[in-house]
Design an enzyme around this catalytic site. Structure first.
Site, PDB file in Angstrom:
ATOM      1  N   LYS A   1     -15.575  12.172  -0.042  1.00 33.38           N
ATOM      2  CA  LYS A   1     -14.377  11.560  -0.634  1.00 33.38           C
ATOM      3  C   LYS A   1     -13.851  12.388  -1.806  1.00 33.38           C
ATOM      4  CE  LYS A   1     -14.994   9.482   2.420  1.00 33.38           C
ATOM      5  NZ  LYS A   1     -16.075   9.375   3.400  1.00 33.38           N
TER       6      LYS A   1
ATOM      7  N   HIS B 189       4.901  -8.834  -3.141  1.00 35.31           N
ATOM      8  CA  HIS B 189       5.929  -7.899  -2.675  1.00 35.31           C
ATOM      9  C   HIS B 189       6.290  -6.937  -3.806  1.00 35.31           C
ATOM     10  CE1 HIS B 189       9.454  -6.430  -0.580  1.00 35.31           C
ATOM     11  NE2 HIS B 189      10.128  -6.570  -1.715  1.00 35.31           N
TER      12      HIS B 189
END
Ligand code: FAD
Ligand code: NAI
Length: 464
Positions: free
Chosen positions: A53, A443
């Site tokens: 990673k 959102h």
């Protein structure tokens, strides 16, 4: 003298073993952990999850800068240079920090580290170096290592396994990856991003076995678009090394004429096998199954009372978080509590760009079990992904046709690995697709695509 030196002795300090040792100590058990490596943390921290990673993250940033992606967002950098030594140094730094962290946690929890490789000398005793110890409970957490490919010798210079591929001192002009699984795609992506031509040779007709069919198809398309070449349905019959270069002989898997591919490096990533050599399992009265794994019951107890096993050395996906959860569960079972791992809800993530993640059943497996409803939502319809110029990928929710219970969730997008946790939690709580569809999602987030895919199960998404 006490009858036993320890209540619990763990063999192996990977994510399974070190977590089991810490949990056992937290529960008041006198605990030791034998580890043969110089540092704790096992494959995952030393040569697996963490170093891969570190390179994936750094190479992604390099490509964003060098490939002009940042310039398109108004971030102009002038000329961009690759400093591979610095990239490797930050990888080594990440390993050092995290493995040292486990050593600190061992001290904090009074887990004794027995340095050396352990071998059974009886059902309740092992030898580690010169020291023989007796323990009431022994947990085998010895992990796994690379599956060799007959006829292909890994020299860690030209022909490497994942450990060698993490440490290449120079960007190869051409890297051939044998095996289009998780390691091949992650490490292949790293080296492609920093300038290598990458060819993946995969025996099967599609990459990523075990993943959902749509995900396998779509991800291969995306990797192709990024420049990785695929030779699927192809087997490697031999590799020869001459003058620091490799010649790889390949043949169609179904038979046909052989051809040769030249490469600077070859990565062998065709799977991993459980580590049991040198443990003297027979002395403890244990045997392995046909796949070389130690079988356990649901509590992680082996056939020999007092001996337990967890992680990559037992059946199931070879994943760090699966090993960790089993580590906690086995320690709790030894302490007389009820340790449980729900093996039906173990997420899998491929940390490429975009990330590829899934939890539960593939659509194919779900359909074999009964009638299902499937809802799919493209990331191109998600406002945040579009704004970030990440239109690729989708979310797919698979639910039981009668009960609406969610059976599987598959995601391809930049933050799929983070998003899949929500799906796993919902499934762990027995959620229906309607439960997800009626949960308020913030959102603008990529996660709204999970809500929309859940809405699509009953045919009513808003944004497509
Ligand atoms: P291991 O981590 O393998 O640890 C076992 C330890 O036991 C080793 O340190 C070994 O030295 C020691 N040992 C063995 N035999 C003995 C003995 N006789 N005596 C004493 N000690 C012994 N998984 C993920 O979930 N996410 C990822 O991103 C991810 N990336 C990966 C990348 C790569 C390149 C690789 C190779 C693997 C990756 N994995 C990943 C898989 C993950 O590393 C393993 O699933 C996980 O490490 C298994 O944990 P474990 O505790 O069972 O064994
Ligand atoms: P894998 O099982 O994921 O993939 C191996 C691939 O090699 C398969 O596609 C297989 O069909 C192919 N193959 C097998 N023999 C072949 C041959 N002779 N020629 C060509 N192709 C061949 O194994 P991989 O990638 O080595 O990874 C090992 C394990 O490590 C995996 O089980 C995975 O769970 C774990 N891992 C997890 C990661 C993550 O969670 N992000 C990252 C890296 C590894």
């Amino acid at each position: 003298m006490a009858e036993y030196d320890f209540d619990v002795l763990v063999i192996g300090a990977g994510p399974g073993g070190y977590v089991a040792a810490i949990r056992a100590a937290q529960l008041g058990l006198k605990t030791a952990c034998a580890e043969g490596r110089e540092t704790l943390g096992g494959t995952c921290l030393n040569v697996g999850c963490i170093p891969s990673k570190a390179l994936l993250h750094a190479s992604e940033l390099y490509e964003e800068a060098a490939g002009g992606h940042l310039a398109k967002l108004g971030v102009k950098l002038g000329s961009v240079e690759l400093d591979l030594d610095a990239m490797h140094a930050q990888r080594v730094d990440a390993i050092k920090g995290l493995t040292g962290g486990i050593e600190f946690l061992f001290k904090k929890n009074k887990v004794e580290w027995l340095k050396g490789y352990a071998a059974f000398t009886g059902k309740d005793s092992v030898k580690v170096g010169d020291r023989e110890v007796r323990a009431k409970n022994i947990i085998i957490a010895t992990g796994s290592s690379v599956t060799p490919l007959p006829g292909v010798e890994i020299d860690q210079k030209v022909v490497v396994d994942s450990t060698g591929a993490l440490e290449l001192a120079k960007v190869p002009e051409h890297l051939v990856v044998i095996g289009g699984g998780v390691i091949g795609l992650e490490l292949g992506s790293v080296w492609r991003r920093v300038g290598a031509k990458v060819t993946v040779v995969e025996y099967l007709d599609q990459i990523l076995p075990g993943f959902d069919g749509d995900v396998r198809k779509e991800s291969q398309k995306l990797f192709k678009k990024q420049g990785i070449e695929f030779r699927t349905g192809t087997k490697v019959t031999g590799v020869t090394v001459k003058g620091g270069k490799a010649s790889i002989t390949v043949k169609p898997a179904k038979g046909g004429a052989a051809e040769t591919i030249e490469a600077d490096n070859v990565l062998v990533s065709i799977g991993r096998k459980p580590n049991t050599d040198g443990l003297a399992l027979d002395v403890a009265g244990l045997a392995v199954n046909q796949r070389g794994q130690i079988e356990t019951d649901h509590d992680f107890a082996t056939s020999v009372p007092g001996i337990w096993a967890i992680g990559d050395v037992i059946p199931g996906p070879m994943l760090a978080h699966k090993a960790e959860d089993e580590g906690i569960a086995v320690a709790e079972n030894i302490a007389g509590l009820t340790g449980i791992v729900n093996h039906d809800v173990i997420p899998s993530v491929v940390y490429t760009k975009p990330e590829i993640a899934g939890v539960g059943l593939t659509e194919e497996a779900a359909r074999e079990r009964g009638e299902v409803k499937v809802g799919k939502f493209p990331m191109a319809g998600n406002s945040r992904a579009k704004t970030n110029h990440e239109p690729d990928g989708f979310v797919k929710v698979i639910a039981d046709a009668k009960t609406d219970r969610v059976l599987g969730v598959w995601i391809i997008t930049s933050v799929a690995g983070t998003m899949v946790a929500q799906a796993a939690q919902a499934m762990e709580f027995g959620a229906t697709s309607e439960d997800i569809a009626y949960t308020c999602h913030a959102h603008p987030t990529h996660s709204e695509a999970i809500k929309e895919a859940a809405m699509a199960v009953t045919g009513k998404p808003i944004h497509i």
